[in-house]
Enzyme design. Structure first.
Site, PDB file in Angstrom:
ATOM      1  N   HIS A 206      46.458  27.424  23.360  1.00  0.00           N
ATOM      2  CA  HIS A 206      45.352  26.596  23.854  1.00  0.00           C
ATOM      3  C   HIS A 206      44.903  25.531  22.865  1.00  0.00           C
ATOM      4  CE1 HIS A 206      42.982  29.058  21.128  1.00  0.00           C
ATOM      5  NE2 HIS A 206      41.977  28.243  21.303  1.00  0.00           N
TER       6      HIS A 206
HETATM    7  C1  UD1 Z   1      36.990  26.365  22.353  1.00  0.00           C
HETATM    8  C2  UD1 Z   1      36.826  26.199  20.846  1.00  0.00           C
HETATM    9  C3  UD1 Z   1      38.030  26.780  20.135  1.00  0.00           C
HETATM   10  C4  UD1 Z   1      38.300  28.190  20.569  1.00  0.00           C
HETATM   11  C5  UD1 Z   1      38.423  28.228  22.084  1.00  0.00           C
HETATM   12  C6  UD1 Z   1      38.658  29.616  22.600  1.00  0.00           C
HETATM   13  C7  UD1 Z   1      35.628  24.179  20.105  1.00  0.00           C
HETATM   14  C8  UD1 Z   1      35.789  22.865  19.445  1.00  0.00           C
HETATM   15  N1  UD1 Z   1      36.752  24.798  20.467  1.00  0.00           N
HETATM   16  O1  UD1 Z   1      38.096  25.584  22.758  1.00  0.00           O
HETATM   17  O2  UD1 Z   1      37.766  26.771  18.744  1.00  0.00           O
HETATM   18  O3  UD1 Z   1      39.482  28.638  19.961  1.00  0.00           O
HETATM   19  O4  UD1 Z   1      37.214  27.725  22.652  1.00  0.00           O
HETATM   20  O5  UD1 Z   1      38.822  29.635  23.978  1.00  0.00           O
HETATM   21  O6  UD1 Z   1      34.534  24.632  20.248  1.00  0.00           O
HETATM   22  N2  UD1 Z   1      36.918  25.669  30.538  1.00  0.00           N
HETATM   23  C9  UD1 Z   1      36.902  26.312  31.759  1.00  0.00           C
HETATM   24  N3  UD1 Z   1      36.238  27.506  31.831  1.00  0.00           N
HETATM   25  C10 UD1 Z   1      35.609  28.066  30.765  1.00  0.00           C
HETATM   26  C11 UD1 Z   1      35.675  27.411  29.540  1.00  0.00           C
HETATM   27  C12 UD1 Z   1      36.332  26.205  29.428  1.00  0.00           C
HETATM   28  O7  UD1 Z   1      37.449  25.834  32.748  1.00  0.00           O
HETATM   29  O8  UD1 Z   1      35.003  29.137  30.902  1.00  0.00           O
HETATM   30  C13 UD1 Z   1      37.574  24.374  30.425  1.00  0.00           C
HETATM   31  C14 UD1 Z   1      36.568  23.293  29.973  1.00  0.00           C
HETATM   32  O9  UD1 Z   1      35.895  22.740  31.048  1.00  0.00           O
HETATM   33  C15 UD1 Z   1      37.467  22.307  29.288  1.00  0.00           C
HETATM   34  C16 UD1 Z   1      38.549  23.188  28.684  1.00  0.00           C
HETATM   35  O10 UD1 Z   1      38.552  24.422  29.398  1.00  0.00           O
HETATM   36  O11 UD1 Z   1      38.053  21.412  30.186  1.00  0.00           O
HETATM   37  C17 UD1 Z   1      38.320  23.425  27.211  1.00  0.00           C
HETATM   38  O12 UD1 Z   1      37.051  24.054  26.969  1.00  0.00           O
HETATM   39  P1  UD1 Z   1      36.227  23.737  25.609  1.00  0.00           P
HETATM   40  O13 UD1 Z   1      35.038  24.626  25.510  1.00  0.00           O
HETATM   41  O14 UD1 Z   1      35.995  22.268  25.477  1.00  0.00           O
HETATM   42  O15 UD1 Z   1      37.247  24.073  24.441  1.00  0.00           O
HETATM   43  P2  UD1 Z   1      38.343  25.212  24.275  1.00  0.00           P
HETATM   44  O16 UD1 Z   1      39.673  24.587  24.348  1.00  0.00           O
HETATM   45  O17 UD1 Z   1      38.049  26.363  25.171  1.00  0.00           O
END
Ligand code: UD1
Length: 389
Positions: A206
């Protein structure tokens, strides 16, 4: 009574906060309240972990959701500030290195509320990683720094952070692993996915540097395609990766792989069970490098660096980057051999880190007869900032 506001935001925060809440529960001199920023919001990425790990229901959910880094960080800050003012904590406790960690630490310190950072001092040396920026800045403004490994103490010292602020306490995520390992062993997830112990590879992917660029992701997928021809490959898919596979038009190809088992993100117990019984784990996660070390399962990390070097020294972790041929060579070397379990675990990874943290917090509380000051301080800081604007 000292009041602590504990913050969680994203999935990896949850296994870290669980033992801390448990150690604070019923404490005679410290009370706490849990706040969720809502950075992660899907049931599989958040709520399920509360149930499985017995984390108390958050008093507040800021429901910030996704966005760019600036949007997400700013939104957490805007919504967190009034909560700190309302609750008036004596300490804000943050864990890990996600955007919510930095955003809440920054709000607290500007309201003159001391900050404790759990998992302080880790450094990958790679400033293109958003987490690295979050770590450096959170540590710089925290009053109490709880460290998991020696490299963390060394990094903080190198950055000029006073040694009295740093406390080597062990690893709260390992507290959670040790507490739940036996229960996880009872999960039927292997049966559900149709795999047998030590006869599959577990993959998590991821990291933006691996999944946000089509060419890099495509290269990694070519290596994985070869691997799954040799041994079943289980991939609980992260929402970021899923979105990118769809956007890059790669989902259809993946779904046609004969030996790939794709699942939704798994709960803690199912994932721990799968990890503990895997032949090899491939990952770009931070925490999984530590968890595989404790499980004694070989881990190939699809990154060029790690902020957790103890896992390569005392553990089972090996950095292989994202180059497809390097991943394949490392996998085949490992797959053909029997990797011995590490002789010993990293120091203080003994399941008692949260107890140590609470002990340090207790001493810190004893040394502060002024503990009712922050309320007044907050009002003062707020007035000062209003009068400046
Ligand atoms: C975040 C953390 C990362 C951690 C990871 C674990 C930061 C900078 N990054 O990254 O350090 O390793 O979490 O998962 O804080 N999304 C969903 N559903 C959810 C959560 C996220 O669909 O429950 C989608 C969001 O809308 C977005 C993408 O996944 O489009 C990424 O989510 P985001 O919280 O921005 O960062 P992660 O890649 O999850």
């Amino acid at each position: 009574m000292m009041q602590i506001l504990c913050v969680v935001g994203a999935r990896p925060n949850l296994m870290k906060i669980a033992p801390i809440c448990q150690a604070l529960e019923g404490h005679d001199r410290m009370g706490f309240r849990l706040l969720h920023t809502g950075q992660h919001y899907d049931r599989q990425m958040s709520h399920l972990f509360f149930e499985e790990l017995g984390i108390p229901r958050p008093a507040v959910n800021l429901e910030v959701g996704g966005g760019t880094h600036a949007q997400q960080t700013a939104e957490v800050m805007k919504r967190f500030e009034p909560e700190v003012e309302r609750y008036g904590p004596d300490l804000v406790l943050v864990v890990g290195d996600v955007n919510s960690t930095l955003a809440c630490a920054l709000v607290a310190v500007k309201l003159h509320v001391p900050v404790a950072h759990v998992e302080a001092g880790l450094r990958s040396g790679d400033r293109t990683m958003p987490e690295e920026i979050n770590r450096i800045l959170t540590d710089a403004i925290s009053d109490l720094l709880f460290v998991t490994e020696q490299s963390g103490l060394d990094n903080l010292a190198r950055e000029g952070i006073a040694s009295e602020r740093a406390h080597f306490v062990g690893n709260v995520m390992i507290d959670t692993l040790m507490r739940h390992r036996e229960k996880a062993a009872g999960s039927d997830v292997l049966h559900r996915l149709g795999v047998s112990p030590r006869e599959y590879v577990l993959l998590t992917l991821h990291r933006p540097s691996n999944v946000d660029d089509k060419e890099t992701l495509n290269g990694i997928l070519h290596a994985l395609h070869e691997i799954q021809r040799e041994v079943p490959l289980v991939l609980p898919i992260h929402p970021r990766t899923k979105k990118n596979l769809e956007a890059f038009g790669l989902s259809g190809w993946l779904e046609a792989w004969e030996n790939l088992i794709l699942t939704e993100p798994l709960g803690y117990l199912d994932f721990l069970c799968l990890m503990d019984r895997a032949r090899v784990v491939l990952t770009d996660s931070g925490g999984i490098q530590e968890e595989t070390t404790v499980c004694g399962v070989p881990c190939l990390t699809l990154r060029e660096n790690t902020e957790r070097p103890v896992t390569t020294k005392d553990g089972t972790n090996c950095l292989v980057g994202s180059d497809p041929s390097r991943i394949l060579v490392a996998f085949r070397n490992l797959h053909g051999s029997d990797m011995p379990c590490p002789a010993h675990l990293p120091p203080l990874w003994d399941g008692r880190a949260a107890e140590r943290i609470v002990r340090v917090l207790g001493k810190w509380c004893d040394q502060r007869p002024d503990l009712d000051v922050p309320q007044a301080d907050i009002a003062g800081a707020r007035l000062a900032s209003l009068s400046r604007s």
